[in-house]
Design a protein around this motif. Structure first.
Motif, PDB file in Angstrom:
ATOM      1  N   PHE A 132       0.815  -1.225   0.000  1.00 23.04           N
ATOM      2  CA  PHE A 132       0.000   0.000   0.000  1.00 23.04           C
ATOM      3  C   PHE A 132       0.848   1.276   0.000  1.00 23.04           C
ATOM      4  O   PHE A 132       0.338   2.364   0.265  1.00 23.04           O
ATOM      5  CB  PHE A 132      -0.978   0.010   1.192  1.00 23.04           C
ATOM      6  N   ASP A 135      -0.452   3.943  -2.387  1.00 15.41           N
ATOM      7  CA  ASP A 135      -1.835   4.391  -2.200  1.00 15.41           C
ATOM      8  C   ASP A 135      -1.888   5.576  -1.237  1.00 15.41           C
ATOM      9  O   ASP A 135      -1.167   5.629  -0.243  1.00 15.41           O
ATOM     10  CB  ASP A 135      -2.697   3.255  -1.648  1.00 15.41           C
ATOM     11  N   PRO A 141      -7.381   0.954  -1.650  1.00 17.85           N
ATOM     12  CA  PRO A 141      -6.190   0.655  -2.446  1.00 17.85           C
ATOM     13  C   PRO A 141      -6.524   0.237  -3.877  1.00 17.85           C
ATOM     14  O   PRO A 141      -7.519  -0.455  -4.125  1.00 17.85           O
ATOM     15  CB  PRO A 141      -5.518  -0.479  -1.671  1.00 17.85           C
ATOM     16  N   VAL A 152      -6.841   3.040   3.252  1.00 12.92           N
ATOM     17  CA  VAL A 152      -5.438   2.914   3.622  1.00 12.92           C
ATOM     18  C   VAL A 152      -5.145   3.909   4.732  1.00 12.92           C
ATOM     19  O   VAL A 152      -5.530   5.081   4.650  1.00 12.92           O
ATOM     20  CB  VAL A 152      -4.524   3.174   2.408  1.00 12.92           C
TER      21      VAL A 152
END
Length: 449
Positions: A132, A135, A141, A152
């Motif tokens: 992640f 993101d 995500p 996230v």
């Protein structure tokens, strides 16, 4: 002695005071006796307290100082858990420019302890990876799908980003193809906000026959249930159900671990045809030889049940990885003269090998023990995040750490092992994607004469 002298001086003073104040001799003797008795009692108590303090200090020195002739006590589970929580799976190179250290000066920080029984070996062909990192905080995500919601986030106890699982939502990694017959899944699972007076939550790891964002729509399936309750983190059950199941399995495990509540654990899952195994940290919780029947296991979701942020709940996943298990490492080495793996994990921007790497290192060590004529060159590789020189030094240091572990932990002859680092110079995948960078962060083993 000092106490006796003190009492004598006190007696003379009181006697003179009594004469001047008209207190009778009998009263004086009675009061004097009481004071002497109290003084003696206080002296005994002080001596006893000092002795207890000295003994306590000796015991604490023995526990805290490993150089005083006795071994340190083993970490409690809660201490072990904290140590494991502090080090998450490597999510990139050079994001923080920590000094990697000289390749000839590798500190011994790789004692595996309870992981000596950890037999999980990750697949050797990476199919999906997401930490992640790319993101934005607050977004869902890009490489995941859901019929519910999630976002996230960052936490104050980890450098990693996390996908926060909420309410009653299913979360599926986006993949073009169905899952193969043999594969492994790994990720960190964090939970917080659970305890006395708080409602319970359930987390399901579900293996589906068709693509769906909930277990109810996934057709015939198998699942493992995790219960988060005031009593602890509970691996509650493993089961399969649906029309395609030949032999129904419903096993109540109820493995309750209080110290894993409000903490972070590492989940490792291996699917080998019909067999499914799952480890939580170093302990194998599930080993079901006939759970994956018919077409079960072509898709995987994590389903949250009653994870309520408004009640203080947090459940998150990070460093998620799916890899296909093809030929075993021994076969690849004997056939091709080399193999590489992304399954040896290091602390971020460091050369310390994580405990989750034990299984694959044991496999390599066993191969070397069974084949005395094989010597290995160990080569470290990084992605392209960070300075070139920094990545070169880091790759050398990591390769040196692997060599040192094989020597010290597995008693492999040092003359059979060499090491070197190649930094980011031999990428095998696209460094612009998270999956590509994860593929490039690898350790390679080459057979040498």
């Amino acid at each position: 002695m000092k106490t006796t002298m003190l009492c004598a001086r006190l007696s003379i003073f009181i006697f003179l005071f009594c004469l001047g104040s008209g207190i009778c001799h009998a009263q004086f003797l009675k009061r004097l006796g009481n004071r002497v008795e109290n003084a003696a009692e206080e002296a005994v108590l002080r001596k006893s307290e000092q002795k207890v303090n000295r003994e306590t200090e000796k015991v604490m020195d023995t526990i805290l100082d490993g150089n005083k002739g006795t071994k340190q006590k083993k970490n409690t589970k809660s201490q072990k858990k904290k140590n494991e929580t502090d080090s998450s799976v490597d999510s990139g190179e050079g994001l923080t420019q920590k000094k990697a250290g000289s390749s000839t000066n590798v500190t011994k920080q790789n004692e595996f302890g309870v992981y000596s029984n950890f037999t999980f070996i990750p697949g050797n062909k990476l199919l999906f990876y997401d930490d992640f990192a790319a993101d934005a905080k607050g977004d869902f995500p890009a490489n995941w799908e859901t019929g519910g919601s999630g976002e996230v986030i960052n936490t104050n106890v980890s450098e990693s980003k996390w996908l926060s699982l909420i309410r009653r939502s299913g979360y599926m990694p986006s993949m073009e193809d169905k899952l193969p017959e043999n594969y492994t899944i790994e990720f960190d699972l964090s939970n917080n906000g659970y305890g006395s007076g708080k409602p319970i939550s359930k987390i399901h790891f579900a293996f589906l026959t068709k693509k769906a964002y909930s277990m109810g729509a996934g057709g015939t399936l198998a699942e493992i249930e995790i219960l988060l309750s005031p009593n602890g983190f509970n691996v509650r059950s493993v089961s399969n159900f649906g029309g395609e199941v030949d032999v129904k399995i419903g096993n109540e495990i109820d493995r309750e671990i209080p110290e894993y509540l409000n903490s972070t654990v590492h989940i490792s899952i291996a699917v080998n045809k019909k067999r499914l195994r799952m480890w939580v940290n170093e302990e194998k919780m599930v080993d079901s030889p006939n759970l994956i029947q018919a077409n079960i296991g072509k898709y995987f979701i994590i389903q949250a049940m009653d994870v309520l942020p408004e009640k203080g709940h947090f459940v998150g996943i990070s460093n998620f990885k799916i890899a296909e298990s093809t030929e075993d490492l021994r076969s690849l080495l004997l056939k091709n003269g080399k193999f590489s793996t992304t399954g040896i994990y290091f602390d971020t921007a460091a050369s310390t090998v994580k405990k989750e790497s034990y299984g694959i290192l044991l496999d390599i060590a066993n191969m070397l023990r069974d084949n005395n004529d094989i010597n290995l060159q160990i080569i470290g590789h990084t992605d392209n995040q960070g300075d070139d020189n920094y990545n070169q030094t880091l790759s050398e240091s990591r390769a040196a750490s692997v060599k040192q572990i094989l020597i010290e932990e597995f008693e492999i002859d040092k003359d059979r092992l060499q090491f070197m680092g190649k930094g980011e110079t031999e990428a095998v995948a696209d460094n612009t994607t998270e999956k590509g960078r994860a593929n490039n962060r690898r350790v390679e083993f080459i057979k040498i004469n």
